[in-house]
Design a protein around this motif. Structure first.
Motif, mmCIF file in Angstrom:
data_model
loop_
_atom_site.group_PDB
_atom_site.id
_atom_site.type_symbol
_atom_site.label_atom_id
_atom_site.label_comp_id
_atom_site.label_asym_id
_atom_site.label_seq_id
_atom_site.Cartn_x
_atom_site.Cartn_y
_atom_site.Cartn_z
ATOM 1 N N ILE A 1 84.845 20.613 24.266
ATOM 2 C CA ILE A 1 84.548 20.438 25.695
ATOM 3 C C ILE A 1 83.118 19.947 25.890
ATOM 4 O O ILE A 1 82.862 19.034 26.683
ATOM 5 N N ALA A 2 82.166 20.537 25.150
ATOM 6 C CA ALA A 2 80.761 20.141 25.278
ATOM 7 C C ALA A 2 80.554 18.682 24.909
ATOM 8 O O ALA A 2 79.702 18.007 25.489
ATOM 9 N N LEU A 3 81.334 18.191 23.954
ATOM 10 C CA LEU A 3 81.223 16.789 23.545
ATOM 11 C C LEU A 3 82.082 15.867 24.405
ATOM 12 O O LEU A 3 82.146 14.667 24.150
ATOM 13 N N GLN A 4 82.747 16.438 25.384
ATOM 14 C CA GLN A 4 83.619 15.695 26.300
ATOM 15 C C GLN A 4 84.646 14.858 25.540
ATOM 16 O O GLN A 4 84.911 13.703 25.882
ATOM 17 N N GLN A 5 85.228 15.474 24.516
ATOM 18 C CA GLN A 5 86.268 14.802 23.742
ATOM 19 C C GLN A 5 87.593 14.878 24.496
ATOM 20 O O GLN A 5 87.776 15.743 25.354
ATOM 21 N N PRO A 6 88.519 14.000 24.165
ATOM 22 C CA PRO A 6 89.828 14.039 24.829
ATOM 23 C C PRO A 6 90.502 15.396 24.632
ATOM 24 O O PRO A 6 90.326 16.049 23.604
ATOM 25 N N ILE A 7 91.261 15.800 25.626
ATOM 26 C CA ILE A 7 91.935 17.099 25.584
ATOM 27 C C ILE A 7 92.826 17.227 24.344
ATOM 28 O O ILE A 7 92.982 18.318 23.798
ATOM 29 N N ALA A 8 93.370 16.116 23.870
ATOM 30 C CA ALA A 8 94.245 16.149 22.693
ATOM 31 C C ALA A 8 93.508 16.697 21.468
ATOM 32 O O ALA A 8 94.122 17.355 20.624
ATOM 33 N N PHE B 1 79.114 17.710 15.655
ATOM 34 C CA PHE B 1 79.230 19.095 16.114
ATOM 35 C C PHE B 1 77.905 19.836 15.952
ATOM 36 O O PHE B 1 77.478 20.572 16.831
ATOM 37 N N ALA B 2 77.255 19.652 14.801
ATOM 38 C CA ALA B 2 76.050 20.416 14.477
ATOM 39 C C ALA B 2 74.820 19.944 15.231
ATOM 40 O O ALA B 2 73.884 20.711 15.426
ATOM 41 N N THR B 3 74.812 18.697 15.659
ATOM 42 C CA THR B 3 73.601 18.167 16.279
ATOM 43 C C THR B 3 73.688 18.013 17.788
ATOM 44 O O THR B 3 72.657 17.921 18.449
ATOM 45 N N LYS B 4 74.899 17.976 18.343
ATOM 46 C CA LYS B 4 75.010 17.677 19.769
ATOM 47 C C LYS B 4 75.745 18.715 20.597
ATOM 48 O O LYS B 4 75.729 18.649 21.816
ATOM 49 N N SER B 5 76.422 19.680 19.964
ATOM 50 C CA SER B 5 77.252 20.563 20.769
ATOM 51 C C SER B 5 76.772 22.002 20.827
ATOM 52 O O SER B 5 77.256 22.774 21.630
ATOM 53 N N LEU B 6 75.816 22.376 19.991
ATOM 54 C CA LEU B 6 75.371 23.767 19.989
ATOM 55 C C LEU B 6 74.505 24.038 21.209
ATOM 56 O O LEU B 6 73.720 23.192 21.626
ATOM 57 N N PRO B 7 74.634 25.230 21.790
ATOM 58 C CA PRO B 7 73.874 25.536 23.011
ATOM 59 C C PRO B 7 72.376 25.679 22.729
ATOM 60 O O PRO B 7 71.952 25.901 21.594
ATOM 61 N N PHE B 8 71.588 25.565 23.781
ATOM 62 C CA PHE B 8 70.140 25.780 23.752
ATOM 63 C C PHE B 8 69.408 24.817 22.828
ATOM 64 O O PHE B 8 68.316 25.121 22.348
ATOM 65 N N GLY B 9 70.009 23.666 22.540
ATOM 66 C CA GLY B 9 69.355 22.672 21.703
ATOM 67 C C GLY B 9 69.253 23.055 20.235
ATOM 68 O O GLY B 9 68.491 22.462 19.486
ATOM 69 N N ILE B 10 70.030 24.037 19.829
ATOM 70 C CA ILE B 10 70.019 24.474 18.426
ATOM 71 C C ILE B 10 70.623 23.376 17.557
ATOM 72 O O ILE B 10 71.652 22.799 17.901
ATOM 73 N N GLU B 11 69.973 23.074 16.462
ATOM 74 C CA GLU B 11 70.519 22.129 15.488
ATOM 75 C C GLU B 11 70.583 22.817 14.139
ATOM 76 O O GLU B 11 69.665 23.540 13.759
ATOM 77 N N VAL B 12 71.687 22.618 13.436
ATOM 78 C CA VAL B 12 71.852 23.186 12.101
ATOM 79 C C VAL B 12 72.236 22.067 11.141
ATOM 80 O O VAL B 12 72.673 20.998 11.556
#
Length: 133
Positions: free
Chosen positions: A99-106, A41-52
């Protein structure tokens, strides 16, 4: 009565979710899995390439959920409305992340359901206007 039932359900859900995020992973079976998810979540899903830092991100979300659950149960009506709004924002972020990580809807459904319940609770707990105005 319905608003109280929803409030208690939400408080229990966020107490549980927040606790999973902040307790040591060796105490709770699913905590280690959640820690691994927060790295993604922290490295791949934040907008604008932000990493925390994933641990900081997880702890901030967990403490927010945990403290919000306490306020939902024991806070004043105005404090409950504030944390309700904060949790709506957290759930929007959770839905976006899945959604950003294209995980299953479940995997997105719990955040969607909790978000909708938060919106319903916020709407049902509107302060009533004074009749003297």
């Amino acid at each position: 009565m319905l608003v109280q039932i929803i409030r208690v359900f939400l408080a229990l859900a966020f107490f549980s979710a927040g606790t999973l995020k902040i307790v040591p992973s060796d105490l709770v079976p699913h905590a280690e899995e959640m820690r691994k998810e927060f790295v993604t979540f922290a490295t791949k899903s934040l907008p604008f390439g932000i990493e925390v830092n994933p641990d900081v991100y997880r702890l901030v979300v967990g403490i927010t959920e945990f403290l919000s659950s306490v306020v939902l149960l024991f806070g004043s009506p105005s404090a409950r409305r504030i944390v309700n709004a904060v949790l709506i924002i957290v759930m929007i972020g959770a839905v976006y992340t899945h959604i950003a990580l294209q995980q299953p809807i479940a995997s997105t459904v719990p955040a969607i359901v909790l978000g909708l319940l938060l919106i319903l609770h916020y709407w049902l707990s509107k302060p009533e206007k004074s009749k003297e105005q």
